[in-house]
Design an enzyme around this catalytic site. Structure first.
Site, PDB file in Angstrom:
ATOM      1  N   THR A 101       6.663   4.355   1.862  1.00 62.77           N
ATOM      2  CA  THR A 101       6.430   5.767   1.164  1.00 62.77           C
ATOM      3  C   THR A 101       6.468   6.733   2.263  1.00 62.77           C
ATOM      4  OG1 THR A 101       5.572   4.477  -0.833  1.00 62.77           O
ATOM      5  CG2 THR A 101       4.878   6.815  -0.351  1.00 62.77           C
ATOM      6  N   TRP A 103       7.894   7.268   4.711  1.00 56.55           N
ATOM      7  CA  TRP A 103       9.012   7.784   5.592  1.00 56.55           C
ATOM      8  C   TRP A 103       9.994   8.495   4.553  1.00 56.55           C
ATOM      9  CZ3 TRP A 103       9.271   7.082  10.669  1.00 56.55           C
ATOM     10  CH2 TRP A 103       8.581   6.219  11.288  1.00 56.55           C
ATOM     11  N   HIS A 146      22.429   4.280   2.389  1.00 52.62           N
ATOM     12  CA  HIS A 146      22.222   6.120   2.555  1.00 52.62           C
ATOM     13  C   HIS A 146      23.112   6.330   3.284  1.00 52.62           C
ATOM     14  CE1 HIS A 146      20.865   9.839   2.993  1.00 52.62           C
ATOM     15  NE2 HIS A 146      19.696   9.603   2.033  1.00 52.62           N
ATOM     16  N   ARG A 149      20.769   3.722  -7.326  1.00 54.10           N
ATOM     17  CA  ARG A 149      19.488   4.540  -7.616  1.00 54.10           C
ATOM     18  C   ARG A 149      19.813   5.985  -7.445  1.00 54.10           C
ATOM     19  NH1 ARG A 149      15.572   7.091  -4.301  1.00 54.10           N
ATOM     20  NH2 ARG A 149      16.709   6.106  -2.349  1.00 54.10           N
ATOM     21  N   ARG A 197      25.019   8.328  -4.236  1.00 55.91           N
ATOM     22  CA  ARG A 197      24.995   8.217  -3.180  1.00 55.91           C
ATOM     23  C   ARG A 197      26.130   7.096  -2.498  1.00 55.91           C
ATOM     24  NH1 ARG A 197      18.481   7.503  -1.946  1.00 55.91           N
ATOM     25  NH2 ARG A 197      18.167   9.747  -1.428  1.00 55.91           N
ATOM     26  N   SER A 208       0.807  -1.281  -0.124  1.00 57.54           N
ATOM     27  CA  SER A 208      -0.103   0.097  -0.128  1.00 57.54           C
ATOM     28  C   SER A 208       0.719   1.233   0.048  1.00 57.54           C
ATOM     29  CB  SER A 208      -0.853  -0.252   1.047  1.00 57.54           C
ATOM     30  OG  SER A 208      -0.259  -0.154   2.638  1.00 57.54           O
ATOM     31  N   GLY A 209       1.814   1.348  -0.474  1.00 54.18           N
ATOM     32  CA  GLY A 209       2.604   2.440  -0.683  1.00 54.18           C
ATOM     33  C   GLY A 209       2.365   3.099  -2.050  1.00 54.18           C
ATOM     34  N   GLN A 245      11.920  11.079   2.900  1.00 56.95           N
ATOM     35  CA  GLN A 245      12.005  12.468   3.172  1.00 56.95           C
ATOM     36  C   GLN A 245      12.325  13.154   1.917  1.00 56.95           C
ATOM     37  OE1 GLN A 245      15.026  12.605   6.166  1.00 56.95           O
ATOM     38  NE2 GLN A 245      13.834  12.076   7.744  1.00 56.95           N
ATOM     39  N   GLY A 246      13.080  12.714   1.238  1.00 55.80           N
ATOM     40  CA  GLY A 246      13.425  13.035  -0.182  1.00 55.80           C
ATOM     41  C   GLY A 246      12.196  13.309  -0.822  1.00 55.80           C
ATOM     42  N   GLU A 299      19.105  17.389  -5.568  1.00 57.29           N
ATOM     43  CA  GLU A 299      19.778  16.269  -4.563  1.00 57.29           C
ATOM     44  C   GLU A 299      20.892  15.648  -5.415  1.00 57.29           C
ATOM     45  OE1 GLU A 299      16.555  14.066  -3.225  1.00 57.29           O
ATOM     46  OE2 GLU A 299      15.685  15.425  -2.436  1.00 57.29           O
ATOM     47  N   ALA A 321       3.451   2.598  -5.108  1.00 57.16           N
ATOM     48  CA  ALA A 321       3.383   1.931  -6.140  1.00 57.16           C
ATOM     49  C   ALA A 321       2.055   1.071  -6.143  1.00 57.16           C
ATOM     50  CB  ALA A 321       4.600   0.969  -6.187  1.00 57.16           C
ATOM     51  N   ASP A 354       9.560  -9.616   1.849  1.00 56.44           N
ATOM     52  CA  ASP A 354       8.387 -10.542   1.566  1.00 56.44           C
ATOM     53  C   ASP A 354       7.995 -10.888   0.045  1.00 56.44           C
ATOM     54  OD1 ASP A 354       8.192 -10.531   4.382  1.00 56.44           O
ATOM     55  OD2 ASP A 354       6.354  -8.866   4.238  1.00 56.44           O
ATOM     56  N   HIS A 392      19.461   1.024   2.880  1.00 59.28           N
ATOM     57  CA  HIS A 392      18.417   1.977   2.477  1.00 59.28           C
ATOM     58  C   HIS A 392      17.584   1.697   1.557  1.00 59.28           C
ATOM     59  CE1 HIS A 392      16.150   5.852   2.204  1.00 59.28           C
ATOM     60  NE2 HIS A 392      16.728   6.141   0.848  1.00 59.28           N
TER      61      HIS A 392
END
Length: 859
Positions: free
Chosen positions: A61, A63, A260, A405, A309, A28-29, A65-66, A132, A31, A239, A370
């Site tokens: 999702t 969480w 991260h 990424r 990163r 349920s994020g 912050q970016g 960023e 995507a 999962d 991360h």
């Protein structure tokens, strides 16, 4: 002592209840909810069931912050976003997937705003765009400063709840919370036909049950909990990847786990989810320093703290090893308390909660697990190797991220590929009537098993110690042995949430360590201390892992960079991507050009006159003054035509002014190869350099005025990206890359729509949030289009006096472009009226080639 195999099915009670749906979405994020919403829009009568492990608003999702990266600034381009992404991915991105991401991303973001997501805007109402790590442009949108994920999750949850079926309705979105997915149900043909799950609830849907569905979408998020310290929430136990492995799906590139670089250091013994200090803090100017206060990133990368990163994380670990420190510091004291409170309220509160005041002291930080760049392998429609099983978001490997990424691409990936999955599901449903009905789920005899939940902490500790940022053959072998030992238990393991999650973690960890041990190189977020260099010859490819009766098996597949036969890699790939060009697309142009020039017999004159193997040296020499563009492209032509037998040394850089007689590049190798590739390379180099030279003349003509010179879509077929790159080399800026970048209402659109207001409303209805530009040819048209909210007005064939009047009337309410009837002689006068842009179609449409020649000399 014998060790049990990795379970291919979780031990669980038989399902005590069953529900049916057209599509079941697990997660349920951003995507998962986007799949559900978009599919419900495309197929209103379909029943979509969303299964989520916690409450609907939990997951990774919220969480984040970016922000979300998307090309929304007219000065930015999708090619530049593509280039930044390919550089971060270190050779392993699928250019087709990245192209999909950067071109479809802006509209997907606008649709998210249509669903209610509210992003930060400036006082004028325009979206605030920030930068960023790894991005060369300001293209990141945020919400609440550092609470983007929470705002996205809020908007999507509200939209999904609004799409719930009403009384008596069979379609819509239904939700099951507190449900842990167990295994995939498949029919006799091997196609996905639903899932088993365990619901921690009360009533009819309690305990283990089953969902029968025509398609299953995995959107389960990440697997950060496989490590002892991570930014991921407790539910991120891998999962989806574990389920996919047990179902026989291909999982790709699991070794590329992004750590991260700046996670709040809470002490040597801290475990579990750790607070993230967003990349945006560095984007706003915070710097990394060691215990002595030395800023150590300036000598590591051209972007310093804003490097990709993996580069920053490695630099931090190196400095920690050199100094013996357990962390470094992120210094943002110069922000002041007000900026911390308003720009980064969440981070500021978290730091204060842990006794750190970032306005008065540096923040202790260290890398932590991360993001998983790898995952369940999919195509561009989100399809996995198991029919009927889809994956998107962090659980998937779409090819977008490669070996690392790029910051703020993950939420965008969730949006874009979720919408693609929804579209594919709708298309499949429309065609289903013509195919046989799907089969019923069958028991395929996969062996069941569980891992003792007490092994969870041991698995996490071993992974952090030996398979984290620092890896080597010895440490990975030790972790692998420990994971094998963790499969053995002296007691019977009862089915429960803890044992199911631990089994998933151990399954994913085992696959990850196997891949990390096999890849004997350093690339992106995979850093091998015993193999510190990138190895394109041996490892420019992907590791695909599957789980079968004999355990894990691994296949190495050479990377396919896209269409065409020309392979561009190494320094040329880096040069092209840094220039905002897609190496695969450039390769396709080169393939087409060489095919036209060489045909079946090749260069018959050169073959007849030059002995095979005769060496030579050739200089590319400017025959006129100008600005150079396309040297990397020309070099790629020479290397492709010679199959790597030539070597090249560039003497100047793209964008530099050169004088007649200057040597631009020296080539060494067989004379036949030099002469065979000469014309093809020069065709491209002289054309692009001509565009850069003409652009630079215009730029110099308006120097000192605020107006910028920009191009149009008057480009040659197949060369748009290269020609627009040449404009940038000359100092100009790009306008639209395609007709999808923004709406441009012209006179014929107004006539067809029945008026300018009607045209605006039609665009807004069809594409909410899309930037709207309008072309006018009279002063009296300005106020009506401003009233409708035009962001940019194109002043077509206005006189200098009319342009000056238009600038005064608009008074900053919209950007203004002067187009039509412009010349180099009038450019200065036009620019001094105060317009924002001069649009010059001649830059790409009719720029004369810059005279460049190949001078051949003996070796």
């Amino acid at each position: 002592m014998s060790h049990p195999p990795i379970p291919r099915r979780l031990t669980a009670p038989a399902p005590g209840w069953t529900v049916h749906a057209d599509v079941v979405v697990v997660g349920s994020g951003i995507a998962g909810l986007t799949v559900a919403l978009h599919h419900a829009e495309l197929a209103p009568g379909a029943r979509v069931l969303v299964v989520t492990k916690d409450v609907l608003s939990a997951g990774s999702t919220r969480w984040a912050q970016g922000g979300i990266a998307a090309v929304l600034d007219p000065a930015d381009s999708s090619d530049e976003h593509l280039g930044d992404t390919l550089v971060a991915g270190v050779g392993l991105c699928d250019p087709r997937a990245v192209h999909t991401l950067v071109t479809e991303g802006p509209d997907a973001l606008r649709r998210l705003m249509r669903h209610g997501a509210r992003f930060d805007r400036d006082p004028g109402g325009r979206l605030q765009l920030t930068r960023e790590g790894g991005h060369h442009r300001d293209r990141i949108v945020h919400a609440g400063g550092d609470a983007t994920g929470a705002e996205v999750q809020r908007a999507l949850v509200e939209a999904v709840r609004a799409a719930a079926p009403g009384p008596g309705e069979c379609g819509g979105i239904e939700i099951i919370e507190h449900a842990l997915v167990l295994d995939l149900l498949k029919d006799a043909s091997g196609a996905a036909r639903g899932i088993t799950l365990h619901v921690m609830g009360e009533g009819a849907r309690d305990g283990v049950g089953a969902v029968r569905a025509g398609a299953v979408v995995l959107a389960t998020g990440g697997m950060g909990q496989v490590y002892s310290a991570t930014t991921n929430p407790l539910v991120s136990t891998g999962d989806g990847v574990a389920l996919a492995l047990r179902a026989g799906a291909v999982v790709r590139d699991l070794e590329f786990v992004q750590f991260h670089p700046t996670v709040l250091w809470l002490g040597e013994d801290a475990t579990g989810q750790q607070p993230l200090i967003s990349e945006a803090v560095r984007g706003e100017g915070a710097v990394l320093v060691d215990a002595t206060g030395e800023r150590f990133m300036t000598g590591v990368h051209e972007l310093a703290e804003l490097a990709p990163r993996d580069v920053v994380a490695k630099a931090i670990m190196r400095r920690m090893l050199e100094t013996g420190a357990l962390h470094v510091h992120l210094d943002g004291r110069h922000f002041g308390e007000e900026k911390w409170r308003t720009r980064f309220p969440t981070i500021y509160a978290i730091c204060l909660e842990h006794g750190i005041d970032p306005a008065r002291e540096p923040i202790p930080v260290a890398p932590a697990a991360h993001y998983a760049s790898g995952g369940v392998r999919t195509d561009l429609r989100g399809r996995t190797s198991v029919p009927g099983l889809y994956a998107c978001g962090e659980v998937a490997c779409t090819g977008v991220h490669g070996a690392n990424r790029l910051a703020s691409n993950s939420l965008l990936e969730g949006l874009v590929f979720a919408e693609r999955i929804a579209a594919d599901l709708a298309a499949e449903a429309a065609e289903a009537a013509e195919r046989p009905a799907p089969g019923e789920p069958v028991d395929d005899g996969r062996a069941a098993g569980l891992v003792d939940p007490r092994a969870r902490a041991r698995v996490q500790g071993r992974m952090s110690a030996g398979a984290g940022v620092l890896r080597g053959a010895a440490s990975l072998a030790e972790v692998a042995r420990g994971l094998v030992d963790a499969r053995w238990t002296p007691v019977t393991v009862e089915p429960c949430t803890e044992s199911w999650e631990t089994t998933n973690l151990l399954t994913v960890a085992t696959a990850l360590v196997a891949a990390a041990g096999a890849r004997e190189e350093t690339r992106g977020s995979h850093w091998r201390e015993d193999h510190p260099e990138r190895d394109d010859a041996g490892w420019l490819g992907h590791l695909d892992v599957t789980l079968g009766e004999e355990g894990l098996s691994m296949t190495y597949r050479r990377h396919e960079g896209g269409p065409g036969e020309t392979a561009i890699s190494g320094h040329l790939e880096a040069d092209l991507t840094l220039a905002g060009l897609d190496p695969a697309a450039v390769a396709a142009v080169i393939d087409a050009a060489l095919a036209e020039d060489l045909a079946q017999e090749g260069d018959v004159t050169t073959i007849a006159t030059i002995p095979a193997g005769q060496p030579a040296v050739g200089d590319l020499v400017a025959r006129a003054d100008g600005v150079v563009a396309g040297l990397a492209v020309a070099e790629a032509v020479f290397l492709a035509a010679s199959q790597g037998r030539l070597t090249a040394e560039r003497r100047v850089k793209d964008g530099e002014r050169v004088a007649r007689g200057d040597v631009l590049m020296t080539l060494t190798g067989p004379a036949r190869d030099l002469l065979t590739a000469e014309r093809t390379a020069l065709n491209l180099l002289t054309h692009l350099s001509g565009i850069a030279t003409l652009t630079n003349r215009w730029v110099r003509a308006v120097n000192g005025a605020k107006a910028r010179v920009r191009d149009t879509r008057k480009t040659l077929a197949g060369l748009r990206a290269l020609e627009k790159y040449a404009v940038r080399c000359g100092g100009g800026v790009n306008h639209r890359m395609s007709l999808s970048d923004a709406a441009l209402i012209k006179d014929n659109h107004v006539v067809a729509a029945g008026g300018v207001a009607e045209a605006f409303r039609a665009v807004r209805a069809a594409y909410p949030g899309l930037p709207i530009e309008v072309e006018v040819d009279r002063i009296d048209q300005l106020e009506p289009v401003l009233a409708e909210g035009a962001e940019e007005i194109l002043l077509d064939n206005f006189t200098v006096e009319e342009l000056a009047l238009a600038v005064r009337l608009v008074d900053g309410r919209a950007r203004l472009e002067a187009s039509g009837g412009l010349s180099l002689e009038s450019a200065r006068e036009v620019a001094e009226t105060g317009v924002d842009y001069l649009a010059v179609g001649a830059l790409t449409h009719s720029a004369p080639a810059l005279d460049i020649a190949l001078d051949l000399r003996g070796a």
